[in-house]
Design a protein around this motif. Structure first.
Motif, PDB file in Angstrom:
ATOM      1  N   VAL A 160      39.553  38.062  24.670  1.00 17.80           N
ATOM      2  CA  VAL A 160      39.954  37.002  25.590  1.00 17.80           C
ATOM      3  C   VAL A 160      40.563  37.685  26.806  1.00 17.80           C
ATOM      4  O   VAL A 160      41.436  38.542  26.675  1.00 17.80           O
ATOM      5  N   LEU A 161      40.081  37.291  27.997  1.00 15.99           N
ATOM      6  CA  LEU A 161      40.529  37.923  29.236  1.00 15.99           C
ATOM      7  C   LEU A 161      41.214  36.898  30.136  1.00 15.99           C
ATOM      8  O   LEU A 161      40.895  35.710  30.103  1.00 15.99           O
ATOM      9  N   GLU A 162      42.142  37.391  30.970  1.00 13.55           N
ATOM     10  CA  GLU A 162      42.811  36.519  31.930  1.00 13.55           C
ATOM     11  C   GLU A 162      41.828  36.062  33.015  1.00 13.55           C
ATOM     12  O   GLU A 162      41.894  34.940  33.492  1.00 13.55           O
ATOM     13  N   THR A 163      40.935  36.959  33.413  1.00 12.03           N
ATOM     14  CA  THR A 163      39.938  36.628  34.425  1.00 12.03           C
ATOM     15  C   THR A 163      38.592  37.235  34.042  1.00 12.03           C
ATOM     16  O   THR A 163      38.542  38.317  33.444  1.00 12.03           O
ATOM     17  N   LEU A 164      37.531  36.544  34.388  1.00  9.03           N
ATOM     18  CA  LEU A 164      36.182  37.014  34.072  1.00  9.03           C
ATOM     19  C   LEU A 164      35.469  37.577  35.306  1.00  9.03           C
ATOM     20  O   LEU A 164      34.271  37.845  35.264  1.00  9.03           O
ATOM     21  N   ASP A 165      36.219  37.767  36.399  1.00  9.06           N
ATOM     22  CA  ASP A 165      35.596  38.160  37.662  1.00  9.06           C
ATOM     23  C   ASP A 165      34.818  39.469  37.572  1.00  9.06           C
ATOM     24  O   ASP A 165      33.707  39.574  38.093  1.00  9.06           O
ATOM     25  N   THR A 166      35.401  40.481  36.932  1.00 10.17           N
ATOM     26  CA  THR A 166      34.720  41.778  36.878  1.00 10.17           C
ATOM     27  C   THR A 166      33.429  41.684  36.078  1.00 10.17           C
ATOM     28  O   THR A 166      32.396  42.222  36.474  1.00 10.17           O
ATOM     29  N   LEU A 167      33.467  40.966  34.952  1.00  6.24           N
ATOM     30  CA  LEU A 167      32.250  40.767  34.166  1.00  6.24           C
ATOM     31  C   LEU A 167      31.198  40.016  34.974  1.00  6.24           C
ATOM     32  O   LEU A 167      30.017  40.357  34.944  1.00  6.24           O
ATOM     33  N   ARG A 168      31.646  39.005  35.720  1.00  3.55           N
ATOM     34  CA  ARG A 168      30.703  38.219  36.526  1.00  3.55           C
ATOM     35  C   ARG A 168      30.083  39.069  37.622  1.00  3.55           C
ATOM     36  O   ARG A 168      28.859  39.099  37.809  1.00  3.55           O
ATOM     37  N   LYS A 169      30.926  39.775  38.368  1.00  3.80           N
ATOM     38  CA  LYS A 169      30.439  40.553  39.507  1.00  3.80           C
ATOM     39  C   LYS A 169      29.567  41.730  39.085  1.00  3.80           C
ATOM     40  O   LYS A 169      28.764  42.224  39.872  1.00  3.80           O
ATOM     41  N   ASN A 170      29.715  42.168  37.844  1.00  8.80           N
ATOM     42  CA  ASN A 170      28.871  43.248  37.338  1.00  8.80           C
ATOM     43  C   ASN A 170      27.662  42.727  36.571  1.00  8.80           C
ATOM     44  O   ASN A 170      26.985  43.474  35.876  1.00  8.80           O
ATOM     45  N   GLY A 171      27.424  41.418  36.679  1.00  9.64           N
ATOM     46  CA  GLY A 171      26.222  40.840  36.094  1.00  9.64           C
ATOM     47  C   GLY A 171      26.280  40.624  34.600  1.00  9.64           C
ATOM     48  O   GLY A 171      25.244  40.448  33.950  1.00  9.64           O
ATOM     49  N   ARG A 172      27.486  40.619  34.014  1.00  7.06           N
ATOM     50  CA  ARG A 172      27.612  40.438  32.567  1.00  7.06           C
ATOM     51  C   ARG A 172      27.850  38.981  32.172  1.00  7.06           C
ATOM     52  O   ARG A 172      27.902  38.662  30.983  1.00  7.06           O
ATOM     53  N   LEU A 173      28.012  38.095  33.165  1.00  6.44           N
ATOM     54  CA  LEU A 173      28.411  36.723  32.869  1.00  6.44           C
ATOM     55  C   LEU A 173      27.879  35.805  33.963  1.00  6.44           C
ATOM     56  O   LEU A 173      27.702  36.224  35.104  1.00  6.44           O
ATOM     57  N   SER A 174      27.665  34.547  33.642  1.00  2.00           N
ATOM     58  CA  SER A 174      27.168  33.607  34.642  1.00  2.00           C
ATOM     59  C   SER A 174      28.266  33.215  35.621  1.00  2.00           C
ATOM     60  O   SER A 174      29.456  33.202  35.290  1.00  2.00           O
TER      61      SER A 174
END
Length: 279
Positions: A160-174
């Motif tokens: 569980v992460l506080e923010t998903l921005d890094t995953l999103r910006k690296n193409g790991r998340l929608s």
């Protein structure tokens, strides 16, 4: 038989293994704007998190080169094992395999095996610890490989992460999932599929409720927990990790539970306040 474990730097070794000569870390590298960071013992988590917070750009990572892995394999150990990030998340596994091929072309045949963790962070740590356990039990090289691969296939990863921005910006998340998480304070409980891709398991509004949901997932999916170790890594939130450990222990009896700090690559993805748990 002598052995060596080469683990990429997304795997956080506990203190007792950091000084063990049978373990070596293959460092990934991170770029934040004009700053270049090697994910090794010099990594400064506080400075890194400050850099990331102040930068408008997402940090980028690069995996260890095949030559770096080849150099790590060139040792006196008779059995060499590499443990890498999920091949679905990083090029580290492919690099480690290329390093094995380069080694054999340069030096000839040797017992080298690369484990795709199908996980990250302390998932890699648990795999390295299994190699140690089986080698010290006197298992043959092929037997160690078979048993560790079975362990990997049974392993469960949660975060569980506080923010998903890094995953999103690296193409790991929608984009939609990250947008909902950031605007509505919805915290997805994430996990890994059997092939090592990121998936969503549940969600809740707020971090505390999300961590409770993650405990539900751990309790539900844990098989023979009394025989297993639960590993927890945290990014700059030790008290949160400690409370999480205590809450899990009340609901499920594990052989052991330990907590470590996230290293560089795990800190990059977990961000400030993230919790990762693997069993």
């Amino acid at each position: 038989m002598s052995f060596k474990v080469v683990i990429d730097s997304c795997g956080e070794l506990p203190k007792e293994l950091k000084g063990d000569q049978r373990f070596e870390t293959a460092s990934l590298e991170i770029d934040v704007d004009d700053y270049h960071i090697v994910d090794d013992e010099t990594f400064d988590q506080a400075a890194f998190l400050k850099m990331v917070k102040e930068s408008p750009n997402v940090p980028k990572s690069s995996c260890p080169s095949p030559e770096k892995y080849m150099k790590a394999y060139h040792c006196d150990a008779e059995h060499v094992y590499a443990v890498t990030l999920s091949s679905k998340l990083s090029g580290s596994y492919n690099s480690a395999e290329l390093g094995r091929q380069l080694y054999e072309e340069e030096y000839g045949s040797k017992d080298i095996y690369v484990f795709d963790s199908k996980s990250a962070s302390v998932g890699e740590t648990l795999i390295a610890m299994k190699v140690l356990e089986y080698e010290e039990a006197g298992m043959a090289f092929e037997e160690v490989i078979k048993n560790v691969e079975t362990f990997i296939n049974e392993m469960q990863t949660f975060f569980v992460l506080e923010t998903l921005d890094t995953l999103r910006k690296n193409g790991r998340l929608s984009n939609l999932k990250a947008f909902l998480a950031n605007t509505l304070n919805i915290k997805p409980v994430m996990g890994a599929t059997p092939i090592g891709e990121i998936c969503q398991l549940d969600q809740a509004r707020g971090m505390k409720k999300a961590l409770d949901k993650m405990i539900d997932q751990i309790v539900e999916k844990a098989v023979r927990p009394e025989e297993k170790i639960l590993a927890i890594s945290h990014c700059n939130c030790f008290e949160r990790a400690k409370e999480f450990k205590e809450a899990v222990a009340k609901r499920c009896r594990f052989k052991d539970i330990f907590i470590v700090d996230t290293a560089g690559i795990s800190s990059m993805y977990a961000n400030d306040g993230g919790i990762i748990a693997v069993v």
